[in-house]
Design a protein around this motif. Structure first.
Motif, mmCIF file in Angstrom:
data_model
loop_
_atom_site.group_PDB
_atom_site.id
_atom_site.type_symbol
_atom_site.label_atom_id
_atom_site.label_comp_id
_atom_site.label_asym_id
_atom_site.label_seq_id
_atom_site.Cartn_x
_atom_site.Cartn_y
_atom_site.Cartn_z
ATOM 1 N N ILE A 141 0.805 -1.226 0.000
ATOM 2 C CA ILE A 141 0.000 0.000 0.000
ATOM 3 C C ILE A 141 0.833 1.268 0.000
ATOM 4 O O ILE A 141 0.297 2.358 -0.192
ATOM 5 N N LEU A 252 -0.817 7.033 -8.878
ATOM 6 C CA LEU A 252 -1.713 6.997 -7.728
ATOM 7 C C LEU A 252 -2.949 7.859 -7.965
ATOM 8 O O LEU A 252 -2.888 8.899 -8.635
ATOM 9 N N HIS A 253 -4.060 7.432 -7.399
ATOM 10 C CA HIS A 253 -5.246 8.274 -7.361
ATOM 11 C C HIS A 253 -4.890 9.562 -6.622
ATOM 12 O O HIS A 253 -4.109 9.556 -5.666
ATOM 13 N N GLN A 255 -6.334 11.312 -4.468
ATOM 14 C CA GLN A 255 -6.599 11.326 -3.034
ATOM 15 C C GLN A 255 -5.618 10.444 -2.254
ATOM 16 O O GLN A 255 -5.559 10.519 -1.029
ATOM 17 N N GLU A 256 -4.856 9.598 -2.948
ATOM 18 C CA GLU A 256 -3.878 8.747 -2.286
ATOM 19 C C GLU A 256 -2.483 9.351 -2.271
ATOM 20 O O GLU A 256 -1.642 8.960 -1.454
ATOM 21 N N GLN A 257 -2.225 10.281 -3.170
ATOM 22 C CA GLN A 257 -0.857 10.741 -3.372
ATOM 23 C C GLN A 257 -0.235 11.332 -2.118
ATOM 24 O O GLN A 257 0.885 10.966 -1.736
ATOM 25 N N ILE A 260 0.437 8.704 0.852
ATOM 26 C CA ILE A 260 1.427 7.670 0.537
ATOM 27 C C ILE A 260 2.807 8.283 0.338
ATOM 28 O O ILE A 260 3.807 7.807 0.897
ATOM 29 N N ARG A 313 -7.980 3.638 -7.675
ATOM 30 C CA ARG A 313 -7.326 3.528 -6.375
ATOM 31 C C ARG A 313 -6.453 2.280 -6.345
ATOM 32 O O ARG A 313 -6.788 1.253 -6.931
ATOM 33 N N HIS A 322 -2.504 -5.479 0.987
ATOM 34 C CA HIS A 322 -3.125 -4.443 1.809
ATOM 35 C C HIS A 322 -2.449 -4.359 3.170
ATOM 36 O O HIS A 322 -3.061 -4.550 4.230
#
Length: 346
Positions: A141, A252-253, A255-257, A260, A313, A322
């Motif tokens: 992840i 990456l999406h 909202q994930e950048q 992460i 995502r 995960h």
């Protein structure tokens, strides 16, 4: 016209005369009814091309004008190749005679599978999995890559534990089967990468476009590894860190950048400190240079890119663990793929 899909095995070579002499005979002995073999030479300074022309006249030669690395070298060479399926094969790989057919049959049975890899074993230890691919590439992840059969520097003995075909996150560039149409649809490899992580980036983009990536254990190849840059080389470390960061930023999406990449910054700086404490200042500097050039890429290159692929995502893709692989590996002593998700193991 043959009902078999046309296959082109393309070996990207750079000063690999010794490897070619050792491994090209096995490739030329491949059993498949609609096959051509190419040597794509990346501006070698040795006698690789002359050697191949003399001893393997059936192999077609493509000469790249410059050495633009694995990514740029293949992008240039594959423009000159016509086939349904490209097989990108490292110069230091030995193959079995029937290594092509099982993968092609698996891909033909799964039309939405754009890329696939065979089982990769180590040439120097033929019963063990090899570092660069093993039984198929995964990602955790936080964007750390690993393989079934190989986590960080721990490789497993092949006891048949990964003998079932499975979807994976990324297929190894050491022996990469890919539909030519999908390769060109994605624009090929990102040439900025030069070498390392380019196949992971390409497979990620393929998944974002709706394709699947597969692993076919009925095909086995044997890889020496480190033919261009050996493990432990600071240049290799630099490319792996830099290209991994660029890949995350690209794929990456949105909202994930932030979450992460911010966690990766902390962990990567800890890795740099660990290198210094271990008496490896060159490794520490390689990580710092990777971050410097990642931010340079963001300033100078990222704004010129056009990306119309869906921003899926990471959790929604195949081959994603995960959890945090390095935490399980270093702190819970889980060194095998099968152990990663087991509760309570010390």
């Amino acid at each position: 016209m043959s009902a078999l899909p046309s296959v082109a095995v393309v070996i990207l070579n750079w000063n690999g005369r010794d490897f070619l002499g050792k491994f090209l005979p096995s490739v030329c002995a491949s059993v498949y009814g609609n096959l051509e073999i190419y040597l794509a030479d990346n501006a070698s300074t040795d006698d690789s091309v002359a050697f191949t022309q003399q001893h393997f006249p059936a192999v077609k030669i493509i000469r790249n004008a410059t050495n633009s690395g694995f990514a740029g070298g293949y992008n240039e060479a594959l423009r000159h190749v016509k086939a349904d399926i490209f097989v990108l094969l490292n110069q230091d790989v030995e193959v079995e005679a029937n290594w092509i057919t099982p993968v092609i049959e698996h891909m033909q049975a799964n039309p939405d599978m754009a890329a696939c890899q065979p089982k990769l074993r180590a040439w120097h230890d033929r019963e063990s999995f090899e570092y660069a691919g093993a039984a198929g590439g995964w990602m955790d992840i936080l964007g750390y890559t690993f393989c079934r059969g190989r986590i960080l520097y721990t490789t497993e003995v092949d006891k048949g534990q990964y003998d079932t075909p499975q979807d994976i996150f990324w297929a190894s560039g050491a022996a990469l089967f890919i539909r030519s149409a999908a390769y060109f649809e994605m624009g090929g490899f990102d040439p900025y990468f030069f070498a390392h992580m380019e196949e992971v980036d390409l497979c990620w983009r393929l998944q974002r476009a709706g394709y699947r990536i597969g692993y076919c254990p009925q095909s086995v190849v044997y890889h020496v590894g480190g033919g261009s840059l050996p493990q432990g080389n600071p240049r290799k470390l630099y490319l792996n860190f830099r290209n991994n960061l660029i890949m995350l930023r690209k794929n990456l999406h949105f909202q994930e950048q932030w979450i992460i990449l911010s966690q990766r910054l902390v962990l990567d700086m800890l890795a740099a400190a660990k290198s210094l404490a271990a008496g490896k200042p060159k490794d520490m500097m390689a990580i710092f240079r990777a971050y410097r050039d990642y931010y340079r890429w963001r300033r100078e290159v990222e704004k010129t890119l056009t990306d119309t692929l869906p921003r899926k995502r990471l959790f929604d893709l195949q081959g994603v663990f995960h959890g945090i692989m390095i935490w399980r590996y270093y702190f819970l002593n889980r060194r095998k793929f099968s152990e990663l998700s087991k509760p309570g193991k010390k």
